[in-house]
Design an enzyme around this catalytic site. Structure first.
Site, short mmCIF file in Angstrom:
data_model
loop_
_atom_site.label_atom_id
_atom_site.label_comp_id
_atom_site.label_asym_id
_atom_site.label_seq_id
_atom_site.Cartn_x
_atom_site.Cartn_y
_atom_site.Cartn_z
N ASP A 131 14.27 8.56 -5.49
CA ASP A 131 13.74 7.19 -5.40
C ASP A 131 14.89 6.20 -5.39
O ASP A 131 15.95 6.46 -5.95
CB ASP A 131 12.86 6.88 -6.62
CG ASP A 131 11.54 7.63 -6.61
OD1 ASP A 131 11.25 8.32 -5.61
OD2 ASP A 131 10.81 7.53 -7.61
N ARG A 181 12.86 8.08 3.28
CA ARG A 181 11.57 7.43 2.99
C ARG A 181 11.79 5.92 3.07
O ARG A 181 12.49 5.35 2.22
CB ARG A 181 11.12 7.83 1.59
CG ARG A 181 9.80 7.15 1.20
CD ARG A 181 9.65 7.07 -0.32
NE ARG A 181 9.76 8.35 -0.96
CZ ARG A 181 10.10 8.49 -2.25
NH1 ARG A 181 10.34 7.45 -3.02
NH2 ARG A 181 10.22 9.69 -2.79
P1 FDA Z 1 2.19 -4.30 1.08
O1 FDA Z 1 2.58 -4.71 -0.30
O2 FDA Z 1 2.93 -4.93 2.21
O3 FDA Z 1 0.65 -4.54 1.29
C1 FDA Z 1 -0.02 -4.15 2.50
C2 FDA Z 1 -1.40 -3.65 2.17
O4 FDA Z 1 -1.29 -2.38 1.49
C3 FDA Z 1 -2.19 -4.51 1.20
O5 FDA Z 1 -2.87 -5.55 1.86
C4 FDA Z 1 -3.13 -3.49 0.57
O6 FDA Z 1 -4.20 -3.23 1.43
C5 FDA Z 1 -2.30 -2.27 0.49
N1 FDA Z 1 -1.63 -2.09 -0.83
C6 FDA Z 1 -0.29 -2.17 -1.08
N2 FDA Z 1 -0.02 -1.94 -2.36
C7 FDA Z 1 -1.22 -1.74 -2.95
C8 FDA Z 1 -1.59 -1.46 -4.29
N3 FDA Z 1 -0.69 -1.38 -5.29
N4 FDA Z 1 -2.91 -1.30 -4.56
C9 FDA Z 1 -3.82 -1.37 -3.57
N5 FDA Z 1 -3.53 -1.64 -2.27
C10 FDA Z 1 -2.25 -1.82 -1.98
N6 FDA Z 1 9.71 1.25 -3.91
C11 FDA Z 1 11.00 1.27 -4.30
O7 FDA Z 1 11.59 0.22 -4.54
N7 FDA Z 1 11.64 2.48 -4.43
C12 FDA Z 1 11.06 3.67 -4.15
O8 FDA Z 1 11.68 4.73 -4.27
C13 FDA Z 1 9.70 3.65 -3.73
N8 FDA Z 1 9.03 4.79 -3.45
C14 FDA Z 1 7.78 4.73 -2.85
C15 FDA Z 1 7.18 5.90 -2.40
C16 FDA Z 1 6.00 5.82 -1.67
C17 FDA Z 1 5.38 7.07 -1.15
C18 FDA Z 1 5.40 4.53 -1.42
C19 FDA Z 1 4.15 4.42 -0.60
C20 FDA Z 1 5.97 3.40 -1.94
C21 FDA Z 1 7.15 3.48 -2.67
N9 FDA Z 1 7.74 2.33 -3.18
C22 FDA Z 1 9.04 2.40 -3.62
C23 FDA Z 1 6.95 1.05 -3.32
C24 FDA Z 1 7.21 0.15 -2.12
O9 FDA Z 1 8.48 -0.37 -2.13
C25 FDA Z 1 6.21 -1.02 -2.10
O10 FDA Z 1 6.41 -1.80 -3.26
C26 FDA Z 1 4.74 -0.62 -2.04
O11 FDA Z 1 4.55 0.50 -1.23
C27 FDA Z 1 3.90 -1.81 -1.48
O12 FDA Z 1 4.24 -2.08 -0.15
P2 FDA Z 1 3.31 -1.61 1.06
O13 FDA Z 1 4.15 -1.55 2.28
O14 FDA Z 1 2.65 -0.33 0.69
O15 FDA Z 1 2.19 -2.68 1.18
#
Ligand code: FDA
Length: 311
Positions: A131, A181
């Site tokens: 991570d 990732r």
């Molecule tokens: P974004 O925040 O842009 O939102 C888009 C949509 O996704 C929302 O409108 C909603 O529908 C949905 N969504 C997003 N988060 C949600 C939640 N918590 N609950 C419900 N719905 C939600 N970060 C990091 O700094 N270091 C790391 O090593 C990792 N590792 C990691 C592994 C994996 C498999 C994932 C999916 C994410 C991470 N992250 C991470 C977290 C990442 O940086 C980020 O904070 C979250 O994934 C939120 O961003 P999104 O692109 O998913 O959605």
């Protein structure tokens, strides 16, 4: 943005986190994102995900370990997890945080444990994922990842789209032919090093997706698109099609319990999906970061706490 900052600030207040930690599992609201507190609970949850055709990455919750003894304990847990995945024939790997493996104790100490985990994974024909944490650790995480990948060739690394530096970091890592990732980034970072607006982070996520997919077309990257954002998923699939990257040369990664509809959709469209499954008793900081990503999630926590007061 304000709500996100407020929740991230609250997550540093023990009076708040202790209250949430006491009630989260009992009331059930934490269970939506955390597969369980024990290994047995989490492996049961994983078995059904795997039967449906997903792979998993297991993360034992906890960060900022400050003694050798505690880091060694984390190390043993991760080796045990790898062995359990192997014995139960579950398809997947483990995700580790270097601060949990004693980075505060010393860089060499931590790197040595990371090497040992990767070596054990290699013996079991498994991989490990590292991570990416707050920006104080970006350089050292890249260095340790490079060393581990050179030695064992079975490591993946998370790269954060909110950091300006990420494009160059990908260029630096490409010769190692790694699995990357790509995530937006979950910590609070200042504007001299990170994009602040969601639209700017999204735009950079797309640029980095293209960079990764171009690498995948050359055979130098294995992109793992780590997002629950349907726009990012659609963009990644369109870029893979444009660059003729077959579906087995990249994957989607999402967190356990989040956007299960999107997880099903991309899986049905023929894409491999790996679910990041967190478990353990030390789940509160991780849970608070999930709330910060989507303040609407706070409502079900509040509803659950209010329901208890009424009862
Ligand atoms: P974004 O925040 O842009 O939102 C888009 C949509 O996704 C929302 O409108 C909603 O529908 C949905 N969504 C997003 N988060 C949600 C939640 N918590 N609950 C419900 N719905 C939600 N970060 C990091 O700094 N270091 C790391 O090593 C990792 N590792 C990691 C592994 C994996 C498999 C994932 C999916 C994410 C991470 N992250 C991470 C977290 C990442 O940086 C980020 O904070 C979250 O994934 C939120 O961003 P999104 O692109 O998913 O959605």
């Amino acid at each position: 943005m304000l709500a996100r900052d407020f929740i991230l600030w609250l997550s540093t207040k023990p009076s708040v986190t202790n209250m949430i930690a006491r009630r989260g599992m009992k009331n059930g609201f934490a269970r939506r994102f955390i597969a369980g507190e024990t290994l047995e609970e989490v492996l049961t949850a994983c078995a059904s995900l795997c039967t449906e055709g997903r792979t998993i990455s297991l993360n034992h919750l906890g960060e900022n370990v400050s003694t050798e003894a505690a880091a060694n304990k984390v190390f043993e847990t991760y080796v045990h997890l790898l062995e359990q995945l192997h014995d139960r024939k579950l398809p997947g790997n483990i995700s580790i945080k270097l601060t949990q493996l004693g980075l505060a104790v010393g860089r060499e100490f931590c790197e040595n444990l990371a090497h040992q985990i990767a070596r054990r994974a290699h013996e079991l024909h498994r991989t490990i994922e590292i991570d990416m944490e707050g920006s104080a650790y970006t350089d050292v995480t890249l260095d340790i990842f490079e060393a581990v990948q050179r030695a064992s060739a079975n490591a993946a690394l998370a790269i954060q789209a909110y950091l300006y530096r990420s494009e160059n970091d990908l260029k630096r890592l490409e010769p190692l032919r790694p699995k990357i990732r790509l995530v937006k980034g979950a910590y609070r970072e200042p504007k001299n090093i990170a994009f602040q607006e969601k639209s700017a982070v999204d735009a950079n996520f797309k640029r980095l997706t293209t960079q990764l997919m171009e690498g995948a077309a050359r055979g130098t990257f294995f992109p793992a698109i780590g997002s629950h954002d349907p726009a990012m998923a659609a963009y990644a699939q369109a870029e893979a099609a444009r660059l003729h990257v077959p579906q087995d040369k990249y994957e989607f990664q999402m967190l356990y319990g989040i956007r299960r509809d999107l997880q099903d959709q991309v899986f049905r469209e023929g894409n491999p999906v790996q679910v990041y499954v967190s478990f353990g008793t030390d789940w509160c900081p991780w849970f608070m970061r999930r709330l910060a990503e989507r303040p609407a999630n706070c409502w079900f926590v509040l509803r659950s706490l209010l329901a208890e007061r009424k009862a």
